[in-house]
Design a protein around this motif. Structure first.
Motif, PDB file in Angstrom:
ATOM      1  N   ASN A  92      16.948   3.468  39.378  1.00 50.53           N
ATOM      2  CA  ASN A  92      17.512   2.118  39.279  1.00 50.53           C
ATOM      3  C   ASN A  92      16.464   1.028  39.193  1.00 50.53           C
ATOM      4  N   LEU A  93      15.396   1.293  38.455  1.00 55.87           N
ATOM      5  CA  LEU A  93      14.438   0.215  38.181  1.00 55.87           C
ATOM      6  C   LEU A  93      15.107  -0.754  37.220  1.00 55.87           C
ATOM      7  N   PHE A  94      14.622  -1.999  37.199  1.00 53.38           N
ATOM      8  CA  PHE A  94      15.199  -2.980  36.289  1.00 53.38           C
ATOM      9  C   PHE A  94      14.540  -2.813  34.920  1.00 53.38           C
ATOM     10  N   PRO A  95      15.294  -2.327  33.931  1.00 53.92           N
ATOM     11  CA  PRO A  95      14.672  -1.930  32.663  1.00 53.92           C
ATOM     12  C   PRO A  95      14.143  -3.109  31.854  1.00 53.92           C
ATOM     13  N   HIS A  96      14.651  -4.331  32.135  1.00 54.08           N
ATOM     14  CA  HIS A  96      14.231  -5.484  31.338  1.00 54.08           C
ATOM     15  C   HIS A  96      13.021  -6.171  31.945  1.00 54.08           C
ATOM     16  N   PHE A 105       9.498  -8.859  41.984  1.00 52.69           N
ATOM     17  CA  PHE A 105      10.724  -9.645  41.844  1.00 52.69           C
ATOM     18  C   PHE A 105      11.297 -10.130  43.182  1.00 52.69           C
ATOM     19  N   THR A 141       8.959   3.563  29.771  1.00 52.92           N
ATOM     20  CA  THR A 141       7.848   4.304  29.183  1.00 52.92           C
ATOM     21  C   THR A 141       7.227   5.280  30.188  1.00 52.92           C
ATOM     22  N   GLY A 144       9.855  10.322  34.847  1.00 49.70           N
ATOM     23  CA  GLY A 144      10.771  10.157  35.977  1.00 49.70           C
ATOM     24  C   GLY A 144      10.040  10.065  37.306  1.00 49.70           C
TER      25      GLY A 144
ATOM     26  N   GLY B 131      24.184   1.172  39.156  1.00 46.61           N
ATOM     27  CA  GLY B 131      22.998   1.320  39.988  1.00 46.61           C
ATOM     28  C   GLY B 131      22.129   0.069  39.996  1.00 46.61           C
ATOM     29  N   GLN B 132      22.203  -0.729  38.931  1.00 45.45           N
ATOM     30  CA  GLN B 132      21.401  -1.948  38.867  1.00 45.45           C
ATOM     31  C   GLN B 132      21.859  -2.948  39.930  1.00 45.45           C
ATOM     32  N   ALA B 135      20.881  -1.539  43.314  1.00 43.47           N
ATOM     33  CA  ALA B 135      19.450  -1.656  43.608  1.00 43.47           C
ATOM     34  C   ALA B 135      19.095  -3.080  43.998  1.00 43.47           C
ATOM     35  N   GLN B 154      20.741  -8.360  31.578  1.00 43.48           N
ATOM     36  CA  GLN B 154      20.755  -7.105  30.816  1.00 43.48           C
ATOM     37  C   GLN B 154      21.989  -7.008  29.929  1.00 43.48           C
ATOM     38  N   ARG B 157      21.638  -9.247  26.743  1.00 41.88           N
ATOM     39  CA  ARG B 157      20.745  -8.648  25.762  1.00 41.88           C
ATOM     40  C   ARG B 157      21.483  -7.658  24.863  1.00 41.88           C
ATOM     41  N   PRO B 236      10.760   2.481  23.357  1.00 41.57           N
ATOM     42  CA  PRO B 236      10.282   3.808  23.002  1.00 41.57           C
ATOM     43  C   PRO B 236      11.089   4.865  23.758  1.00 41.57           C
ATOM     44  N   LYS B 238      11.857   8.235  25.479  1.00 41.04           N
ATOM     45  CA  LYS B 238      11.105   9.350  26.050  1.00 41.04           C
ATOM     46  C   LYS B 238      11.790  10.625  25.589  1.00 41.04           C
TER      47      LYS B 238
END
Lengths: 245, 254
Positions: A92-96, A105, A141, A144, B131-132, B135, B154, B157, B236, B238
């Motif tokens: 659950n990292l923030f992808p943006h 943050f 990038t 896991g 989950g966002q 978290a 998010q 976007r 990208p 994975k």
């Protein structure tokens, strides 16, 4: 690994139901400061829900939760969660946001650190998990295992008194599990109070101070790992161990 | 050849087109852009409010957003513009002294676009993994700040292509404001084309207007495709080694 200012955590007779589905039926769990409690059990036993109730992502129906001996149920839940770090199965990292910004943050927005200082703090946390050099890339990038280490750094950056791990290695490729478990063991050795929901019996046996076996929303057995793994008293635990070991 | 000549005279009367171009540039284009951009901005703000109401834990807010959205998505644009413009226009004139039908046109366009944009935002926000939110809240953010700082950015976007599509629709629908009756200086592209067509007795004025619309909408359509492609491939991917192998395998078989 630096020392932490850890607190003790205790759940007392916690009950929770979703409609007619009784998920937790009187859970007691005591985690003295600086110790690691692992929680094991089959899927659907209520382990992950217990974690979410103890940091009040879900409010319990009954029972009490004590952090450092004080009930947390009357306090502001947002402030409570700043004192308890949580690491998830799916990271659950923030992808943006960049890796560094993921860690910085909450420091900026909640601890109100100036941008520069938050970044420095984030970099030093990333350094602890060996990923300082990845601060400026996006989480997607990373592998896991790296993502989970960033998630651990993100939680640690808030200087929590307790850390929760919710099946933190279950979504990882087998060869990446070791690195994350080693990091968790380091934290345990450093004196962090930890509650670890896990399917990694090796970790549970070797690192934790107590093991709690849950099934059907109750604690079936708990005790030091030696006792739980070598001399399971109940049939349910014996059955579970013979299934997973 | 007779038919071809007649068609050319009808659609491509160059003299008529040349005559209408200055008004198109100086009056029609700015007016169309003002209509579309202002109601687009209002629509986005109101749409965000509707989206947040739509996912709120308060059933009254959810219900209100639902009814609003159903009504304004379900009505023909021309009907909404006429009813809002003719119905509320006189009151608005009395209260403010503004005689231009523009504010009412913008209001009607905003009401409609906010209903669409609200649905776009809502679907975007709801497509963000749960989950966002979890978290962000586990870090100590409240429910509202978690939505605002983590989930909504998010979600937006992801729906950028749909938003640009909505803006394209607004550019086209802004032409319907002509039904409210416009002064010479208030005319947008379509009205100017229509006036020119009436004067010259052929359809070349419409053709000129069409070229203007296409000059705006076609590049925007390609912008949508570009954003869309970038959103899908920009990150990208994975790839597991066996996945990469599978792709190679498929190529070898085809």
């Amino acid at each position: 690994m630096s020392k932490f200012t850890s607190g003790s955590l205790e759940a007392k007779n916690v009950h929770l139901a979703f409609g007619h589905n009784k998920v937790l039926r009187g859970i007691d769990l005591s985690v003295p400061a600086g110790t690691t409690a692992s929680v094991i059990g089959p899927s659907g036993s209520g382990k992950s829900t217990l974690l979410r109730v103890m940091n009040r992502l879900i409010e319990p129906d009954a029972g009490d939760i004590l952090l450092d001996g004080k009930s947390v149920l009357k306090e502001n839940p947002d402030e409570l969660r700043r004192r308890i770090g949580m690491v998830f199965q799916q990271f659950n990292l923030f992808p943006h946001k960049s890796v560094g910004e993921n860690v910085a943050f909450a420091l900026r927005k909640l601890r109100k650190l100036p941008k520069e200082q938050a970044r420095e703090e984030a970099l030093s946390q990333l350094d602890l998990v060996g990923l300082k050099h990845k601060a400026d890339v996006r989480p997607a990038t990373l592998s896991g295992g790296q993502q989970q280490r960033v998630a651990i750094a993100r939680a640690l950056a808030m200087k929590p008194e307790v850390m929760f791990f919710d099946e933190a290695t279950s979504a990882l490729d087998p060869e990446l599990v070791k690195g994350v478990l080693a990091l968790m063991a380091d934290l345990a050795k450093g004196g962090m109070t930890m509650v670890v929901v896990t399917h990694e019996m090796g970790f549970s046996r070797n690192v934790s101070d107590t093991v709690t076996f849950m099934d059907g929303g109750v604690v079936v057995e708990s005790g030091p790992p030696g006792q739980v793994f070598e001399n399971p008293r109940t049939e349910r635990l014996q059955g579970f161990l013979s299934d997973v070991l | 050849m007779d038919y071809l000549n007649r068609l050319a005279e009808t659609f491509l009367d160059w003299k008529a087109i040349a005559e209408v171009l200055p008004a198109m540039f100086s009056v029609g284009l700015p007016n169309t852009l003002v209509l579309a951009i202002v109601s687009g901005i209002i629509g986005c703000v109101a749409g965000m409010v509707l989206a947040l109401m739509g996912i709120s834990r308060n059933p009254v807010a959810r219900w209100a957003a639902r009814v609003y959205t159903d009504v304004f998505r379900g009505l023909p644009a021309v009907l909404t513009i006429l009813v809002i413009g003719l119905g509320f226009g006189p009151i608005f004139r009395e209260l403010t002294g503004v005689t231009s039908p523009y504010p009412m046109g913008i209001a009607a366009l905003s009401l409609m676009s906010s209903a669409y944009i609200g649905e776009i935002f809502r679907s975007g926000i709801q497509s963000v993994d749960k989950g966002q939110l979890e978290a962000a809240r586990a870090l100590g953010f409240g429910y509202g700040p978690s939505l605002r700082m983590v989930v909504v950015p998010q979600g937006i976007r992801r729906v950028l292509p749909a938003l640009v599509n909505q803006f394209i629709a607004l550019i086209k629908e802004s032409s319907l404001v002509f039904t409210l009756g416009l002064l010479a200086s208030e005319r947008e592209l379509f009205q100017i084309g229509q006036d020119a067509a009436a004067r010259s007795g052929n359809l070349s004025g419409y053709v000129a207007a069409a070229v203007f619309y296409l000059a705006m909408t076609v590049p925007l359509t390609h912008l949508v495709n570009w954003i869309d492609a970038r959103l899908r491939t920009g990150r990208p991917q994975k790839m597991e080694p066996d996945e990469a192998a599978a792709v190679v395998g498929k190529g070898a078989h085809s």
